[in-house]
Design an enzyme around this catalytic site. Structure first.
Site, PDB file in Angstrom:
ATOM      1  N   SER A 225      -6.469   0.212   6.261  1.00 11.75           N
ATOM      2  CA  SER A 225      -6.037  -0.136   4.997  1.00 11.75           C
ATOM      3  C   SER A 225      -4.504   0.315   4.551  1.00 11.75           C
ATOM      4  CB  SER A 225      -6.987   0.214   3.952  1.00 11.75           C
ATOM      5  OG  SER A 225      -6.537  -0.345   2.603  1.00 11.75           O
ATOM      6  N   ASN A 226      -4.191   0.396   3.305  1.00 11.77           N
ATOM      7  CA  ASN A 226      -2.681   0.917   3.018  1.00 11.77           C
ATOM      8  C   ASN A 226      -2.890   1.714   1.614  1.00 11.77           C
ATOM      9  OD1 ASN A 226      -2.087  -1.181   0.784  1.00 11.77           O
ATOM     10  ND2 ASN A 226      -2.223  -2.608   2.654  1.00 11.77           N
ATOM     11  N   TYR A 227      -1.903   2.103   1.429  1.00 12.37           N
ATOM     12  CA  TYR A 227      -1.893   3.152  -0.011  1.00 12.37           C
ATOM     13  C   TYR A 227      -1.727   2.378  -1.211  1.00 12.37           C
ATOM     14  CZ  TYR A 227      -0.981   6.828   2.958  1.00 12.37           C
ATOM     15  OH  TYR A 227      -1.396   8.019   3.709  1.00 12.37           O
ATOM     16  N   SER A 228      -1.814   0.852  -1.337  1.00 13.42           N
ATOM     17  CA  SER A 228      -1.533   0.029  -2.469  1.00 13.42           C
ATOM     18  C   SER A 228      -2.564   0.410  -3.565  1.00 13.42           C
ATOM     19  CB  SER A 228      -1.667  -1.558  -2.125  1.00 13.42           C
ATOM     20  OG  SER A 228      -1.637  -2.059  -3.461  1.00 13.42           O
ATOM     21  N   ALA A 292      -1.031  -6.074  -1.143  1.00  7.26           N
ATOM     22  CA  ALA A 292      -0.449  -5.586  -0.025  1.00  7.26           C
ATOM     23  C   ALA A 292      -1.491  -6.062   1.094  1.00  7.26           C
ATOM     24  CB  ALA A 292      -0.390  -4.230  -0.093  1.00  7.26           C
TER      25      ALA A 292
END
Ligand code: CTP
Length: 417
Positions: A225-228, A292
């Protein structure tokens, strides 16, 4: 004054305003506020809390508003035969709800969804898109306490406009932040909020917004995943609903409350997000890609939990669908596609390339340092780029304010098409 709008001088004329008054010393200023709003042409009703009535008299408020003052949602004992629907009709009647002063206790009640008096009930029954302005006023230490700040954040996420208290001498005799602005300033805030919601070109348009990260499963317990955080997309959704748009928010996994008046659909992966978004491609007027979306996903999900038996492992990642690009190329005349471009180098050139390659009408260039801009934080610095490279650089703003500026730009494009 938060410079989020330019007020129109006639914005209060013939508007129905509920003033919710809580039990703080600043309540003594409210009869003057009611008089001022009446002078500007508004019709005003007062919802007074029990503790509010300790600070300001019901008689004064009834006299200046020339109307009954509401406290309980039940009719007074002498009126037992009267209609028990005012708690709904009053909220429906209002063009704006203004809570001044808003105490820590009432902030907690509103954030928790209580309906235990007329003020709290009007907050729930107010029509979507109608502005709620909250003027917290209390002791400085109370104001900065985590509970008060958490409740304010909840209300803000639901679309309420929170006006920071002013600094100065407080009732305790100490100096600090906690003072309610003067009636003239409060009236200007209300005028500003009503100026934007009334004539918005987004009113009645159907807007679909993607927000937050996506999760791409590796096995049954792990994902990429990502930090969004989803804050930018949620701020846009709340601001668009505030302008009267019909907003559908397709959200990846985030820890945020749904903004007032927004229909939210939760998804997890990019493929799910694409599937849900695709259902709206033909019917929406404006599609805003603020998510994102993970660009790649593991080619196959490993069933169960992957054991650490091997010194190293390799995954094959396959490309995810580009949701915004798919919409950009399917959109019909009259539909608008708006996206973000998260860039590190050559921002304007790369963003313009994205605008062209995804067939967008507007792209918001940003970067993420996770301190002032981009993922997780509450502020963002956007550069808005339209077709033909027309560029507007915005300063560092709160995500709510940046959302409003983005919507102003979208309205501008609507006006020209
Ligand atoms: N986007 C999308 N679907 C994807 C990837 C991106 O809808 N699979 C959308 C995002 O919501 C955003 C825009 O496309 O509005 C650009 O996203 P960004 O991450 O900046 O760029 P990418 O297109 O992913 O390209 P790159 O990562 O190579 O910069």
């Amino acid at each position: 004054m938060n410079n989020y709008l330019t007020p129109s001088r006639r914005a209060l004329k013939d508007k129905n305003i509920i003033i919710g008054i809580c039990g703080g010393i600043a309540a003594y200023k409210t009869p003057q506020l009611v008089r001022l709003l009446k002078k500007k042409g508004a019709d005003v009703r007062v919802a007074l809390t029990e503790s509010g009535s300790r600070f300001v008299s019901e008689l004064s408020l009834a006299t200046v508003s020339q109307a009954q003052v509401y406290r309980s949602i039940f009719p007074p004992a002498e009126n037992t035969g009267s209609d028990f629907t005012t708690h709904i009709t009053l909220g429906e009647w209002a063009d704006a709800l203004v809570i001044a002063p808003a105490t820590a206790n009432t902030l907690a009640r509103l954030a928790a969804g209580f309906c235990d008096d007329m003020l709290a009930t009007c907050f729930i029954t107010l029509r979507p898109g109608k502005p709620v302005l909250v003027f917290p006023a209390m002791d400085g230490q109370m104001y900065i306490s985590p509970s008060v700040q958490r409740n304010l954040a909840t209300l803000k996420a639901q679309g309420a406009i929170i006006i920071e208290p002013e600094s100065g001498e407080l009732a305790s005799g100490q100096c600090g932040t906690g003072r309610m602005p003067e009636p003239e300033a409060i009236a200007a805030y209300i005028e500003a909020a009503l100026s934007v919601t009334h004539p918005s070109l987004l009113r009645g348009r159907s807007i679909v917004i993607t927000a937050g990260p996506t999760r791409e499963k590796i096995d049954d317990v792990r994902f990429i995943s990502n930090y969004s955080s989803g804050k930018m997309g949620f701020a846009i959704a709340g601001a668009a609903a505030g302008r009267g748009a019909n907003v559908t928010l397709i959200a990846g996994p985030v820890n945020l409350d749904t903004p007032r008046g927004v229909e939210r659909i939760d998804v997890e992966s990019a493929v799910q997000m694409r599937e849900v978004a695709g259902n709206f491609f033909r019917s929406c007027d404006i599609f805003i890609g603020a998510a994102a979306v993970a660009d790649y996903r593991p080619a196959a999900v490993i069933p169960g939990k992957l054991k650490k038996n091997n010194p190293e492992i390799q995954f094959t990642l396959v490309k995810n669908p580009d949701i915004l690009s798919d919409f950009g190329f399917q959109k019909q005349a009259g539909q608008l596609a708006v996206g973000f471009a998260l860039e590190q180098d050559n921002g304007p050139a790369n963003a313009l390339k994205k605008l062209e390659e995804k067939n967008l009408d507007l792209v918001a260039l940003n970067f993420s340092d996770r301190k002032t801009s981009g993922f997780e934080v509450d502020t963002n610095m956007l550069t808005l780029i339209e077709r033909g490279g027309i560029t507007t650089e915005l300063p560092l703003l709160s995500k709510e304010e940046a959302a409003r500026k983005l919507l102003d730009a979208i309205e501008n494009i609507c006006r020209q098409t």
